[in-house]
Design a protein around this motif. Sequence first.
Motif, PDB file in Angstrom:
ATOM      1  N   ARG A 390      -4.770   1.130   1.364  1.00 44.94           N
ATOM      2  CA  ARG A 390      -4.489   2.329   0.791  1.00 44.94           C
ATOM      3  C   ARG A 390      -6.158   2.761   0.246  1.00 44.94           C
ATOM      4  NH1 ARG A 390       0.830   4.209   0.068  1.00 44.94           N
ATOM      5  NH2 ARG A 390      -0.032   5.880  -1.311  1.00 44.94           N
ATOM      6  N   GLU A 397      -1.276  -2.626   0.470  1.00 46.98           N
ATOM      7  CA  GLU A 397      -0.450  -2.309  -0.850  1.00 46.98           C
ATOM      8  C   GLU A 397       0.669  -1.297  -0.354  1.00 46.98           C
ATOM      9  OE1 GLU A 397      -5.131  -2.127  -1.958  1.00 46.98           O
ATOM     10  OE2 GLU A 397      -3.839  -1.053  -0.677  1.00 46.98           O
ATOM     11  N   HIS A 399       3.392   1.917  -2.045  1.00 47.78           N
ATOM     12  CA  HIS A 399       3.429   2.855  -3.091  1.00 47.78           C
ATOM     13  C   HIS A 399       4.603   3.719  -2.428  1.00 47.78           C
ATOM     14  CE1 HIS A 399       2.989   5.575  -6.339  1.00 47.78           C
ATOM     15  NE2 HIS A 399       3.078   6.702  -5.325  1.00 47.78           N
ATOM     16  N   THR A 428       2.652   0.437  -8.973  1.00 42.96           N
ATOM     17  CA  THR A 428       2.189   0.584  -7.735  1.00 42.96           C
ATOM     18  C   THR A 428       0.813   1.437  -7.566  1.00 42.96           C
ATOM     19  OG1 THR A 428       3.408   2.465  -7.385  1.00 42.96           O
ATOM     20  CG2 THR A 428       4.170   0.091  -6.903  1.00 42.96           C
ATOM     21  N   PRO A 429      -0.017   1.344  -6.829  1.00 45.00           N
ATOM     22  CA  PRO A 429       0.363   0.522  -5.759  1.00 45.00           C
ATOM     23  C   PRO A 429       0.099  -1.006  -5.931  1.00 45.00           C
ATOM     24  CG  PRO A 429      -1.288   2.310  -5.170  1.00 45.00           C
ATOM     25  CD  PRO A 429      -1.045   2.468  -6.737  1.00 45.00           C
ATOM     26  N   LYS A 491      -1.861  -1.932  -9.725  1.00 47.45           N
ATOM     27  CA  LYS A 491      -2.645  -0.638  -9.483  1.00 47.45           C
ATOM     28  C   LYS A 491      -4.085  -0.851  -9.887  1.00 47.45           C
ATOM     29  CE  LYS A 491      -1.573   2.206 -13.355  1.00 47.45           C
ATOM     30  NZ  LYS A 491      -1.388   3.608 -13.955  1.00 47.45           N
TER      31      LYS A 491
END
Length: 698
Positions: A390, A397, A399, A428-429, A491
């Motif tokens: 991402r 990752e 999310h 998250t991610p 994250k």
Amino acid sequence: MDYRVIKENDLFLLTDTSGNIPENHPYGLGLYTKDTRFLSKLDLKINGEEPILLSSSANENYYATIMLTNPHMERDGELILWRESVELTRTRFIHNDVCYELLKAKNYFPKPVSFELSLHVDVDFNDMFIVRGFQNGDVGERTGQVVGKQEISFAYQGADNVKRASIIRWDKDETKVTETGDVHFNLSLGHEEEETIAFMVIPSINDEMPEIVEPKVALEKLKVSTAEWKEETTQVETNNKALQRLVDRGIGDLRVLLTDLGYGKFPVAGLPWFGVPFGRDSLIAALQMLPFSPDVAKGTLKTMAAFQGTKKDAWRDEEPGKIMHEIRFGELANTGQIPFTPYYGTIDATPLFLVLLTEYVNWTRDTALFQELETNVERALEWINRYGDRDGDLFVEYHQEAEKGIANQGWKDSGDSIVHRNGEYAETPIALSEVQGYVYQAKQGIASIYEKLGKVEEATALRTEAQTLKERFEEEFWMEDVSFYALALDKDKKQVGTLTTNPGHILMSGMLNAEKAKSVSDVLVSDKMFSGYGIRTMGKGEAGYNPMSYHDGSIWPHDNSLVILGMSRTNNKEQAATVMNGLIEASHSFEYDRLPELFCGYDAKLGKAVKYPVACSPQAWAAGTPLVFVQSMVGLFPDTLNNKVYVRPFLPEGTDQIKLLNVQIGEGVLSIEVKRSSETLAVEVLENTTAQEIIIEA
């Protein structure tokens, strides 16, 4: 198990151990297909009373046998039926999407007896998600029922404009049938005389009816199909009786878990709740089955390719090139009230799709399938680099975007499964460690196939990407203080340092050097991680550890199997042997020596593996676990693109001989035997029509 379940193709029957379906049972018992319950009540009575259970068996995988008898019956001092006079045997099986039951009554009383058998049935046509209490919604309604002399049918008009019906038929014409679904039979039997009544339950969707045959014909066809499966599948012979039972059970269970949506057979996740395509589960089970039935991998790959994501859709967590997580076919899915049409909230199914494809080619040399799916491969690789990564840091990752989707999208998808060592849940991610291993393995494997197909430039680019990922992974995931890898990066790119099994999956990827592979293997069989019965999902003493939890201290056989496969590939054989023997020992604690979906992570010193209360059984990737034992013991790793088959055998304590017959490799078969001889292992190639060089490495 305190339930009985049988399945064939897309229809399965879930009852209590007496063979009944009580209404409002907490397990949601019933007859299901297409995520809809087509039988919600089934009660057998004798003279209006519940029979007494004698025995209940589903040992044969594809049919169940239940034996009952009558209680003592008197009224006003007059004998109606002496206790245990009548033996009732219920034999049920499924063929061609019809559920059959043969109900046999036999009189053991010295004199003739007369009695009434009655069957009480009903249908609610509930969606699986409603049955399980996960979801309510706008649904259709029952549209009535029709009673005939030897048939009763129930009809339903769904909110999705689908007409559903259940037809119950029987072959005895002297009956009384009520409008409420009660069927009464009066029987009179002499001493040791018996009578059998055959029932059929036929689900119908939009007035389509399956082909119906006589019950004895259906059972015979089912037996033939089972025999053919055993003949077509790799056979195993070993002196280790416990291992032999596990393997035989696994092969039988996997057969009943196969389904075909039109692209070839593939394994659904498991029963009773997950009898549908699951990206991750189906792919891993097919990977486990490669040495036994590579055609299952082919069907799985083609099925996943058919449902590959094509667009960006936040409701379903769909993205172009992404492989699905799960697909459902019930009323709530059809009306868009849940996102499983299919739902794509999984971070690992896409690289696992590529891993399975490359391993399938390694076993079969079937580059034609690769070329058929090459567009799917390109789209999956594009998803990994564009959507999976991402933020451009090379790590894939996840999310959650779907409102009714899954928050944690690795195989440990519980809301509490990704937890820091201080007990805080990661946000998250999230980049999971094992997913990076899958991506590395996928890119290296696809590169090897590209090279054979003359696509040198594409192969070089993939190898460069894989090497860079390997270097970055070492920098960001390695934890020097515990000589192990982090579970994930959160994250903020901080390590989620809790000790878990996730990094153990990386062993099979080829991404770790020998020193790190040994360190990971050693930690996984340490007292912190290994219970004596298997490797815990989370280490004992960690902040999130709970031996009763679903993902934070329990033991999952499939999770262990991928670790074992990696240990075998990296030559950490003693550690692999430890884990295999632990799981073999644990199997004795479960019905039919069948490894369940998971069990609790308590120490083996308790003397018995502790059941997890709602584990699925049979479960596809649990059934596939003993097949991985066999591959790992023989050390069988084909590389048909280079005309080589590697054999790196080791036999754990308790196993002195193992033979594999008719293993499909390339365009031929290999049969091979490994025996312990004093302190060494002797390997004998019994048959080789593969045109491959067999390389035996001590």
